[in-house]
Design a protein around this motif. Structure first.
Motif, mmCIF file in Angstrom:
data_model
loop_
_atom_site.group_PDB
_atom_site.id
_atom_site.type_symbol
_atom_site.label_atom_id
_atom_site.label_comp_id
_atom_site.label_asym_id
_atom_site.label_seq_id
_atom_site.Cartn_x
_atom_site.Cartn_y
_atom_site.Cartn_z
ATOM 1 N N UNK A 2 3.626 18.034 -16.222
ATOM 2 C CA UNK A 2 4.597 17.457 -16.611
ATOM 3 C C UNK A 2 3.571 19.010 -18.060
ATOM 4 N N UNK A 3 2.547 19.087 -18.281
ATOM 5 C CA UNK A 3 1.639 20.089 -19.235
ATOM 6 C C UNK A 3 2.295 19.023 -20.724
ATOM 7 N N UNK A 4 2.069 18.055 -20.476
ATOM 8 C CA UNK A 4 1.893 16.591 -21.678
ATOM 9 C C UNK A 4 1.141 16.915 -22.648
ATOM 10 N N UNK B 123 -8.286 20.585 -12.836
ATOM 11 C CA UNK B 123 -8.892 21.472 -13.885
ATOM 12 C C UNK B 123 -7.872 21.875 -14.745
ATOM 13 N N UNK B 124 -6.929 22.302 -14.105
ATOM 14 C CA UNK B 124 -4.888 22.398 -14.866
ATOM 15 C C UNK B 124 -4.755 20.647 -15.150
ATOM 16 N N UNK B 125 -5.301 19.671 -15.046
ATOM 17 C CA UNK B 125 -4.156 18.595 -15.890
ATOM 18 C C UNK B 125 -5.771 18.150 -16.421
ATOM 19 N N UNK B 126 -6.729 18.247 -17.709
ATOM 20 C CA UNK B 126 -7.578 18.168 -17.926
ATOM 21 C C UNK B 126 -7.593 18.265 -19.670
ATOM 22 N N UNK B 127 -6.531 19.513 -20.462
ATOM 23 C CA UNK B 127 -6.668 19.984 -21.161
ATOM 24 C C UNK B 127 -6.227 18.483 -22.219
ATOM 25 N N UNK C 272 -15.531 15.331 -24.824
ATOM 26 C CA UNK C 272 -13.585 16.222 -24.392
ATOM 27 C C UNK C 272 -14.290 17.272 -23.062
ATOM 28 N N UNK C 273 -12.915 16.864 -21.873
ATOM 29 C CA UNK C 273 -12.748 17.179 -20.777
ATOM 30 C C UNK C 273 -12.999 18.625 -21.016
#
Length: 388
Positions: free
Chosen positions: A255-257, A278-282, A376-377
């Protein structure tokens, strides 16, 4: 509580190498029952209680592998009480088919187990504490909600006061979220932790936007993420277990939340991090007393021993796995130094059990407690470790 021979000198230690790894191989409960030797073993039998199915089953490989290292270390000296340590793996998942308290009571009555090292949910610990009743020592290893006072049961993990409170304060200072959401599975650890979190929010004069608890193994996290998005929260404390946390973070990431909501977890470890993708951890943070990649003398020593046995392809090192390694060493020293005193003591007594650990410790008053880090991830690993 760190490596007794630091700097570690185990690079060529054959006793921990693959040639002798079989000396620490655990056996499953079914195999023990089938053997017919439930009460005829000369070994010191430790029931290794770990979830092997359900959302928390993702933790099992790391827990088993870390416990193997501790068993090998103990067996290359004098075992426990002069007897070779034998690990007996028992599924302690909430979803397990056979009630864990019935299994443990039977094994204790038969004299088939001499101690318990448990890395499982607090709900299981609460059930077992009513069954074990000081007949054998019970070491409970993961982070937990605190307040355990049962005699003969020793909880060695960190509590929300040590871990969650300082992490929330640091993130609040750094990012100034106006509203927090609290999301977790519906059992004692998330509810107790969130009760403490609400006290922290009140002290920081920050609003609570949402509080929600879901059953284990929720088929879809979409509705939960919908509610979070609509809540107006700028930060969320995620107290979901294992695969449930993975599934939540995947939906959250797609969702880019992360652009509007930062995440904090007290139980997301390296296996879960890799599973999230990897793309879901910001803007995801985790707080713990141990991370596999943290650079401390204690962890360097532990990693050297771990990889000497399992090689570079062993299961990921993480806080929950390391805790089983530490739990076995705690058990050994407890029985060596305190004899039968353990039966009348509990976690709250803070016995000075000086044991091997992959964690670093610092003195807090009269007690030594583990150092706590906020991380931090970054991709599928943790970084930017901040000592709290």
């Amino acid at each position: 509580m760190q490596c007794a021979n630091s700097p570690c000198k185990l690079k060529k230690d054959v006793a921990l190498g693959r040639l002798t790894a079989e000396l620490a191989l655990p056996i499953e409960l079914a195999d023990l029952r089938e053997s017919g030797h439930l009460h005829e073993s000369g070994s010191f039998n430790v029931a290794l209680l770990i979830p092997m199915c359900g959302p928390a089953g993702i933790w099992a490989p790391s827990c088993i592998s870390s416990a193997q290292v501790a068993a090998a270390e103990l067996n290359r000296t004098n075992g426990i009480q002069g007897r070779r340590v034998q690990l007996i793996m028992i599924d302690a998942a909430i979803e397990a088919g056979e009630p864990i308290e019935e299994i443990i009571n039977e094994l204790i009555e038969l004299g088939a187990i001499d101690a318990i090292v448990g890395m499982h949910l607090s709900a299981v610990r609460q059930r077992l504490s009513k069954v074990v009743r000081q007949r054998i020592p019970y070491i409970y290893t993961p982070l937990y909600e605190g307040g355990e006072t049962t005699p003969g049961l020793f909880a060695i993990g960190e509590t929300p006061q040590e871990q969650l409170g300082p992490a929330m304060a640091m993130l609040q200072q750094a990012f100034r979220p106006r509203k927090w959401a609290l999301i977790g599975n519906d059992y004692v650890w998330p509810r107790s932790s969130h009760s403490f979190a609400k006290t922290c929010l009140k002290q920081m004069n920050v609003d609570l936007a949402m509080e929600c608890y879901v059953p284990f193994g929720l088929p879809s996290m979409t509705g939960l993420v919908d509610r979070l998005e609509a809540s107006g929260a700028d930060a969320v404390l995620v107290s979901l277990v294992g695969q449930d946390a993975v599934n939540f973070n995947r939906v959250f990431g797609r969702r880019g939340l992360h652009k509007s909501i930062l995440r904090l977890s007290c139980a997301l470890e390296e296996n879960g991090l890799m599973a999230c993708g990897e793309g879901n951890l910001e803007r995801l943070f985790s707080v713990s007393s141990y991370f596999g990649s943290i650079s401390t003398d204690a962890n360097a020593c532990f990693k050297e021993r771990y990889y000497a046995m399992h090689g570079e392809i062993g299961p990921a090192l993480n806080a929950l796995g390391q805790s089983t390694y530490e739990g076995l060493h705690y058990l050994s020293v407890l029985l060596r130094d305190f004899g039968d005193i353990w039966r009348g003591r509990s976690t709250q007594d803070g016995l000075p059990v000086i044991h091997e650990s992959g964690r670093s410790f610092e003195r807090n008053g009269k007690k030594e407690r583990p150092s706590i880090y906020l991380a931090r991830a970054d991709g599928v690993q943790f970084c930017d470790f901040k000592l709290l």
